[in-house]
Enzyme design. Sequence first.
Site, short mmCIF file in Angstrom:
data_model
loop_
_atom_site.label_atom_id
_atom_site.label_comp_id
_atom_site.label_asym_id
_atom_site.label_seq_id
_atom_site.Cartn_x
_atom_site.Cartn_y
_atom_site.Cartn_z
NE ARG A 196 -61.11 16.43 12.60
CZ ARG A 196 -60.90 15.21 13.16
NH1 ARG A 196 -59.67 14.85 13.53
NH2 ARG A 196 -61.89 14.37 13.29
CB SER A 241 -67.98 18.04 11.37
OG SER A 241 -68.48 16.74 11.46
CD GLU A 290 -63.27 19.31 11.23
OE1 GLU A 290 -63.90 18.98 12.27
OE2 GLU A 290 -63.03 18.52 10.30
C1 FAD Z 1 -69.19 14.70 3.47
C2 FAD Z 1 -67.92 15.00 4.20
C3 FAD Z 1 -67.52 14.20 5.24
C4 FAD Z 1 -66.33 14.47 5.94
N1 FAD Z 1 -65.96 13.65 6.97
C5 FAD Z 1 -64.81 13.92 7.63
C6 FAD Z 1 -64.39 13.08 8.72
O1 FAD Z 1 -65.03 12.09 9.06
N2 FAD Z 1 -63.24 13.40 9.37
C7 FAD Z 1 -62.49 14.48 9.02
O2 FAD Z 1 -61.44 14.72 9.63
N3 FAD Z 1 -62.86 15.28 8.00
C8 FAD Z 1 -63.99 15.02 7.30
N4 FAD Z 1 -64.37 15.84 6.27
C9 FAD Z 1 -63.55 17.03 5.94
C10 FAD Z 1 -62.45 16.77 4.89
O3 FAD Z 1 -62.79 15.70 4.03
C11 FAD Z 1 -61.09 16.47 5.56
O4 FAD Z 1 -60.67 17.53 6.38
C12 FAD Z 1 -60.01 16.19 4.51
O5 FAD Z 1 -58.85 15.78 5.16
C13 FAD Z 1 -59.68 17.42 3.66
O6 FAD Z 1 -58.89 16.97 2.56
P1 FAD Z 1 -58.90 17.75 1.17
O7 FAD Z 1 -57.96 17.08 0.26
O8 FAD Z 1 -60.28 17.90 0.66
O9 FAD Z 1 -58.32 19.14 1.63
P2 FAD Z 1 -58.78 20.61 1.14
O10 FAD Z 1 -60.15 20.88 1.62
O11 FAD Z 1 -58.49 20.76 -0.31
O12 FAD Z 1 -57.76 21.51 1.97
C14 FAD Z 1 -57.82 21.56 3.38
C15 FAD Z 1 -56.58 22.30 3.90
O13 FAD Z 1 -55.44 21.49 3.61
C16 FAD Z 1 -54.50 22.23 2.83
N5 FAD Z 1 -53.86 21.30 1.91
C17 FAD Z 1 -54.46 20.45 1.04
N6 FAD Z 1 -53.54 19.75 0.35
C18 FAD Z 1 -52.32 20.16 0.81
C19 FAD Z 1 -50.97 19.82 0.49
N7 FAD Z 1 -50.66 18.89 -0.42
N8 FAD Z 1 -49.99 20.45 1.18
C20 FAD Z 1 -50.26 21.39 2.12
N9 FAD Z 1 -51.51 21.76 2.45
C21 FAD Z 1 -52.54 21.14 1.80
C22 FAD Z 1 -55.31 23.30 2.11
O14 FAD Z 1 -54.54 24.40 1.74
C23 FAD Z 1 -56.35 23.63 3.17
O15 FAD Z 1 -55.85 24.56 4.11
C24 FAD Z 1 -65.55 15.59 5.56
C25 FAD Z 1 -65.95 16.39 4.49
C26 FAD Z 1 -67.12 16.10 3.81
C27 FAD Z 1 -67.53 16.97 2.64
#
Ligand code: FAD
Length: 307
Positions: free
Chosen positions: A179, A230, A300
């Site tokens: 992560r 998580s 996380e």
């Molecule tokens: C129901 C559920 C299940 C999940 N299961 C998992 C799982 O199995 N495994 C896992 O790892 N995670 C899981 N997650 C967490 C999440 O989906 C992941 O961490 C995912 O990668 C976040 O992507 P996002 O686009 O939503 O990022 P965001 O939440 O929008 O942003 C997360 C971080 O990334 C940065 N960011 C986003 N886009 C960019 C960009 N283009 N350039 C630079 N920085 C950027 C943001 O500034 C922030 O700091 C889960 C979440 C939920 C709600």
Amino acid sequence: MNWVAELDKWAADYLPDMRIAEEEPMAKHISFRVGGPARRMAFPESGEQMVLLLSFARECGARPLVIGSGTNLLAPDGGLDRLVIVAAGLRRVEAGPEPDTVLAEAGAPLAQTADFACGQGLTGLEFAHGIPGTVGGAVYMNAGAYGGEMAQVIQSVSVLFPEEGVRLISGGEMAFSYRHSLLMDCPEAVVLHAVFRLSPGDPVVIREKMRELMARRKAGQPLEYPSAGSTFKRPEGHYAGTLIEQCGLKGLTVGGAQVSEKHAGFLINRGGASCEDVLELVRQVQERVLAETGVRLEPEVRILDVE
Ligand SMILES: Cc1cc2nc3c(=O)[nH]c(=O)nc-3n(C[C@H](O)[C@H](O)[C@H](O)COP(=O)(O)OP(=O)(O)OC[C@H]3O[C@@H](n4cnc5c(N)ncnc54)[C@H](O)[C@@H]3O)c2cc1C
């Protein structure tokens, strides 16, 4: 002129077609459904718009923050006095520059990217299909599940750095670990697109694997409630959910925030939770788990500070 007025004027002159929302509730763009208004929220639809916008936003002091689907974020109840840029409009997914590769823009959902790879007969992204984030957020977080993680499949990432401009960074240079990625050490760097290196596979088998993993998610996770997945990282040698459950904390509630009864690793919004409720619940869980097991849980979820 303050940054808001400068940005509004500049956007009207140079990017008149790009949507910019005023005082937009973060809660609408974050899967936890908490967070007050962002002073401005922009929705670029191409890499060019993103690059232009970022360079002006930095110049005028708007302190831009790029987000994807907001599935790993907590935003303060008092809102954010900065420009939030939603990358979801950059969602092109296509065959990559070399055989067995896929190129996806930062805002492309992982599900769409994995579906595309499956359609091309490419295996390797099945683990990511059920993660509800975008490619940019997944690269930033080195998202992973069921034994897979971004580190295993990223060939290269196109990143915009504030001083150096756009650079192609190889997967090896991304400093991926659990992560964690290089981007966490360069908070102003922005992912524009990523190339995934995959392997030939049978689309029927790939599709079946994605279905099986999604069924496991539905059975084990409280997907019916808003959350950020998580909430805590996996501590070395343990599972956060198991520790929390062992401490008898399932169902622990602060305001509208609760430790899920279905999966103790998930904090959920039972309805009407504030960011402060969630943060207080995080603190209580950390304190109880540390006192009873000696293990310190680290969030996380990315907590955006009030600035
Ligand atoms: C129901 C559920 C299940 C999940 N299961 C998992 C799982 O199995 N495994 C896992 O790892 N995670 C899981 N997650 C967490 C999440 O989906 C992941 O961490 C995912 O990668 C976040 O992507 P996002 O686009 O939503 O990022 P965001 O939440 O929008 O942003 C997360 C971080 O990334 C940065 N960011 C986003 N886009 C960019 C960009 N283009 N350039 C630079 N920085 C950027 C943001 O500034 C922030 O700091 C889960 C979440 C939920 C709600």
